[in-house]
Motif scaffolding. Sequence first.
Motif, PDB file in Angstrom:
ATOM      1  N   PHE A 137       0.163   0.903 -11.597  1.00 22.17           N
ATOM      2  CA  PHE A 137       0.700  -0.451 -11.476  1.00 22.17           C
ATOM      3  C   PHE A 137       0.054  -1.106 -10.264  1.00 22.17           C
ATOM      4  CE2 PHE A 137       3.965  -3.721 -10.783  1.00 22.17           C
ATOM      5  CZ  PHE A 137       4.211  -4.118 -12.094  1.00 22.17           C
ATOM      6  N   ASP A 138      -0.350  -2.372 -10.405  1.00 25.67           N
ATOM      7  CA  ASP A 138      -1.158  -3.020  -9.378  1.00 25.67           C
ATOM      8  C   ASP A 138      -0.410  -3.340  -8.092  1.00 25.67           C
ATOM      9  OD1 ASP A 138      -3.493  -2.904 -10.779  1.00 25.67           O
ATOM     10  OD2 ASP A 138      -3.281  -4.891 -11.690  1.00 25.67           O
ATOM     11  N   SER A 139       0.778  -3.898  -8.194  1.00 28.32           N
ATOM     12  CA  SER A 139       1.462  -4.368  -6.980  1.00 28.32           C
ATOM     13  C   SER A 139       2.934  -3.982  -6.969  1.00 28.32           C
ATOM     14  CB  SER A 139       1.328  -5.891  -6.854  1.00 28.32           C
ATOM     15  OG  SER A 139       1.809  -6.521  -8.032  1.00 28.32           O
ATOM     16  N   PRO A 140       3.220  -2.682  -6.911  1.00 25.97           N
ATOM     17  CA  PRO A 140       4.636  -2.269  -6.868  1.00 25.97           C
ATOM     18  C   PRO A 140       5.277  -2.657  -5.545  1.00 25.97           C
ATOM     19  CG  PRO A 140       3.213  -0.397  -6.429  1.00 25.97           C
ATOM     20  CD  PRO A 140       2.305  -1.535  -6.793  1.00 25.97           C
ATOM     21  N   LYS A 141       6.585  -2.813  -5.573  1.00 24.23           N
ATOM     22  CA  LYS A 141       7.315  -3.095  -4.338  1.00 24.23           C
ATOM     23  C   LYS A 141       7.902  -1.789  -3.796  1.00 24.23           C
ATOM     24  CE  LYS A 141       6.615  -7.495  -4.121  1.00 24.23           C
ATOM     25  NZ  LYS A 141       5.477  -7.530  -5.053  1.00 24.23           N
ATOM     26  N   GLU A 192       0.828  -1.209   0.000  1.00 26.30           N
ATOM     27  CA  GLU A 192       0.000   0.000   0.000  1.00 26.30           C
ATOM     28  C   GLU A 192       0.861   1.258   0.000  1.00 26.30           C
ATOM     29  OE1 GLU A 192      -3.534   1.940  -0.399  1.00 26.30           O
ATOM     30  OE2 GLU A 192      -3.185  -0.224  -0.410  1.00 26.30           O
ATOM     31  N   SER A 193       1.915   1.280   0.809  1.00 24.00           N
ATOM     32  CA  SER A 193       2.789   2.461   0.834  1.00 24.00           C
ATOM     33  C   SER A 193       3.502   2.626  -0.504  1.00 24.00           C
ATOM     34  CB  SER A 193       3.811   2.352   1.971  1.00 24.00           C
ATOM     35  OG  SER A 193       4.742   1.316   1.742  1.00 24.00           O
ATOM     36  N   ALA A 194       3.877   1.492  -1.141  1.00 27.52           N
ATOM     37  CA  ALA A 194       4.519   1.563  -2.453  1.00 27.52           C
ATOM     38  C   ALA A 194       3.558   2.106  -3.500  1.00 27.52           C
ATOM     39  CB  ALA A 194       5.011   0.177  -2.866  1.00 27.52           C
ATOM     40  N   LYS A 195       2.286   1.729  -3.377  1.00 26.22           N
ATOM     41  CA  LYS A 195       1.273   2.219  -4.314  1.00 26.22           C
ATOM     42  C   LYS A 195       1.070   3.723  -4.144  1.00 26.22           C
ATOM     43  CE  LYS A 195      -2.499  -0.445  -6.281  1.00 26.22           C
ATOM     44  NZ  LYS A 195      -3.607  -1.380  -6.044  1.00 26.22           N
ATOM     45  N   ASN A 196       1.103   4.176  -2.900  1.00 25.23           N
ATOM     46  CA  ASN A 196       0.941   5.608  -2.640  1.00 25.23           C
ATOM     47  C   ASN A 196       2.116   6.412  -3.195  1.00 25.23           C
ATOM     48  OD1 ASN A 196      -1.503   5.219  -1.327  1.00 25.23           O
ATOM     49  ND2 ASN A 196      -0.546   5.007   0.691  1.00 25.23           N
ATOM     50  N   GLU A 251      -9.012  -1.209 -19.370  1.00 24.46           N
ATOM     51  CA  GLU A 251      -9.756  -0.381 -18.410  1.00 24.46           C
ATOM     52  C   GLU A 251      -8.885   0.142 -17.275  1.00 24.46           C
ATOM     53  OE1 GLU A 251     -12.811   0.393 -19.189  1.00 24.46           O
ATOM     54  OE2 GLU A 251     -12.614  -0.890 -20.953  1.00 24.46           O
ATOM     55  N   SER A 252      -7.590   0.024 -17.399  1.00 24.82           N
ATOM     56  CA  SER A 252      -6.695   0.399 -16.307  1.00 24.82           C
ATOM     57  C   SER A 252      -6.429   1.900 -16.274  1.00 24.82           C
ATOM     58  CB  SER A 252      -5.360  -0.343 -16.443  1.00 24.82           C
ATOM     59  OG  SER A 252      -4.690   0.076 -17.617  1.00 24.82           O
ATOM     60  N   GLU A 253      -5.999   2.379 -15.101  1.00 24.57           N
ATOM     61  CA  GLU A 253      -5.607   3.787 -14.967  1.00 24.57           C
ATOM     62  C   GLU A 253      -4.369   4.079 -15.797  1.00 24.57           C
ATOM     63  OE1 GLU A 253      -5.708   5.823 -11.168  1.00 24.57           O
ATOM     64  OE2 GLU A 253      -6.764   4.115 -10.274  1.00 24.57           O
ATOM     65  N   ALA A 254      -3.509   3.072 -15.935  1.00 29.31           N
ATOM     66  CA  ALA A 254      -2.305   3.249 -16.749  1.00 29.31           C
ATOM     67  C   ALA A 254      -2.690   3.554 -18.196  1.00 29.31           C
ATOM     68  CB  ALA A 254      -1.440   1.994 -16.681  1.00 29.31           C
ATOM     69  N   LYS A 255      -3.655   2.807 -18.718  1.00 28.59           N
ATOM     70  CA  LYS A 255      -4.114   3.025 -20.089  1.00 28.59           C
ATOM     71  C   LYS A 255      -4.744   4.411 -20.213  1.00 28.59           C
ATOM     72  CE  LYS A 255      -4.748   0.809 -24.093  1.00 28.59           C
ATOM     73  NZ  LYS A 255      -3.696   0.034 -24.807  1.00 28.59           N
TER      74      LYS A 255
END
Length: 637
Positions: free
Chosen positions: A397-401, A381-385, A459-463
Amino acid sequence: MSIQKIEPGMPESQSADILADNLARLKGLFPELVTEGATNGRTGPAINIDVLKALVGDATVTDADEKYGLNWHGKRAARQLALTPSTGTLRPCPEESVDWDTTQNLMIEGDNLEVLKLLQKSYAGKVKLIYIDPPYNTGKDFVYPDNFHDNIQNYLQLTGQVEGGRKISSNTEASGRFHTDWLNMISPRLALARNLLSPDGVIFISMDEGEVANLRKVCDEVFGEENYIATIAWEKRTNRENRKSVSSRYDNIIVFCKDKSFISDAIGQLPMSEKALANYKNPDNDPRGLWKSDPATAQAGHGTKSQFYTFVAPNGMKHELESGRCWLYTQSVMQQAADDGRLWFGRDGNGVPRIKTYLEAKDRGLTPETIWFAEDVGTNESAKNVLKEIFDGAAVFDSPKPVELIRQMLLMATRKDSIVLDFFAGSGATGHAVMLQNAMDGGKRRFILVQLPEPCPEESEAKAKGFATISEITENRLKRSAEIVRNSQDATFDGGFRKYYLASSNIRRWNSAPSTLESSLLDHIEHLVENRTTEDLLAELLLKLGLDLCVDIQVREVAGKTVHSIGSGVLVACFDERISVADAELLALGLVSWHKEQTPAGEVTCVFLDSAFENDVAKTNLAAILEQHGIAKVRSL
C-alpha cells in the motif's frame, strides 16, 4: 387482519429516507410549513416558501447567487445524492470473516456512498469517532464517480461485477473539473457520515494542501462552522523532500464535532507518553510520589512587584534573580513551598530553586495540541515499514497511516465501548489501531471499515503478492494484525470481524427503477433473486429495519419450520417456502410461545415469504393469532 406485503418505496424496502425524515421534522415543528399537492411536476409534501418567509422573515430566506460559501458545478446534485435512499443491501460473507458468531466488528466491501446510506437506520447517532483518509486530489488517485439514477448498477459496473464495466480513470487537472469532481465525491459522503455521529461524536479527516481549504469549507457547511475544533499538523516525514521547491513536511487533520455543546464529552485529555513519564522521578523519597522539577522563575514582564525579591533557602543560601526574570510566586508562597519540601535545590542542596511538579497532579491527562510530532505518532515511512513487516516485506500500500496516529485519536475521542468508523479504510490501519488499543486498556471498542474493491495497479507489489483489490489488502491486514496484537499483548480482545459486501437487493421488485415499478414484469415471477440465501435476506432485514449487523441471532424449529429470532425477539423471520392452512395455527402459537420466553425490549416484527402461504386463509389465520397475542407488525416479502 392480514399480513402486509413490503412493497417498493415502503420504509422496509430501502435505506433511510433522509429527505422524508427532514420534512417530517419540519412538519412537527411548523405544520403550516409543509403543504401537499403537485409541485414542480411531483406530488407529495413540499415546503411552502411563502410560509417559510413569514415564519423567519423575508431577509433570512435567500436563493441569491452572491452569498458567502463554497460553490461548484454539481453541488446541488451532490446534495441530492446524499438524500436519495438506497435499495441495495449488504450480503454476509462468513467464510471470509473471523469469529463470525462472536465478533462485534464489521468489514464491508463496497462503494462507501451506498454503504453509508445502508448504515443509516442501524447506526445513526451511534458512532463516537470517524477517521477517514480520503483520496488526495493529486491527479493519480481513484475518483468515485456517482450515477445519480442507479448508483448500485454504477458500482457493479465499475468493479467488473456485471458486463459493460467502465474503465476507472484518474482525475487529471486537464479535465477542467479537477476540484469539482473531488468535491462532488466528498460532500455527499460527509453529509451521510454526520448523521451517523453520536451527539458527542468527532470526525478526523486527513488531507494535504491540495484540497484542505475546500475540505474545510465543505465541513463548515456539513457540520456547522461553530462545530470546528482544530486543524492538526501531523509531521508525516522527518527527511527533506528535495524534489519539490518547498519540502512538504506535514499533513493536515481537520477535526469537527457533531455538536459543540457536548465538547467536554467529545474531546478528552491525552495520557502522558512513556517519554514524558520517564521525566518523573523521586530522588529525595518525597512522600508525595514521583515528580519532576520546573523553573521557579518567569519573564519579568509577567510579574508584579511582589515577585521581585531575594530568596533565602532553608540552608541560608541567598538566591538573586537573573536579569529580566521574576519569581513564579510571591515570597511567602515560595517560602511555604520550601518549608513543605516542594522545592528542589539539586542533589547538593545549593542549586537554584526549582518547583516540584508531581505526577499525581497530572493524572487527569494533557490537553491535546495542534502539532503531532513524528516521534510520538509515527510517519508515512514508519507506517510503510510496519506494513512491510505484516506482509512479509512487501510494500502493498502506497501511503498507509501509522497505527500510533490513529491511536492518538482513539485516546482523544473514544470511550472503551465506542463505535469507530473508517469508510476509506485503505490498508486497514484503523482496525489495527482499535484492536491494539482494546488490548492495551481492556476496551471493547468496535470498528466498522468500508473499502471499495479498487483494483491494485498491474505493476504493484500488491498485485505481485496476489492481491487483486485494495479491499483484499484491508481484509488480510485485519487478520494478520490481530495475530500480531495477540502475540505482543497479554490481553484478550475482539480480533475478529464480520465481512459483508455491497450488492443489489435480494428482492427483485425492490431493484426496479421507480419509473417502471407498476408495470414491471418481475412482479409476476419469482421475486427473490436467484442464489440468495436465508442469511442474505436476514442481513437485508437488519439494515432496512434498523438493527445492528452484529446482533445475536437464534435459530429454532417451530412447527417444523426454521425460525430466526434476532435481538432477543425484536425481529422474527421464517423463510420456509410453504406454509399451509394446517401449518399456520401451529406456527403462530409456537412463535407466541417463543416470544413469551424472550420478552423483547421493543416492538416485534415478524416476516415471512409471501409466496410461502398456501392461500389467503393461511395468511389471515396466522396474522390473526399473532395479533391476538400482541404481535401486530407482521410483514411478508
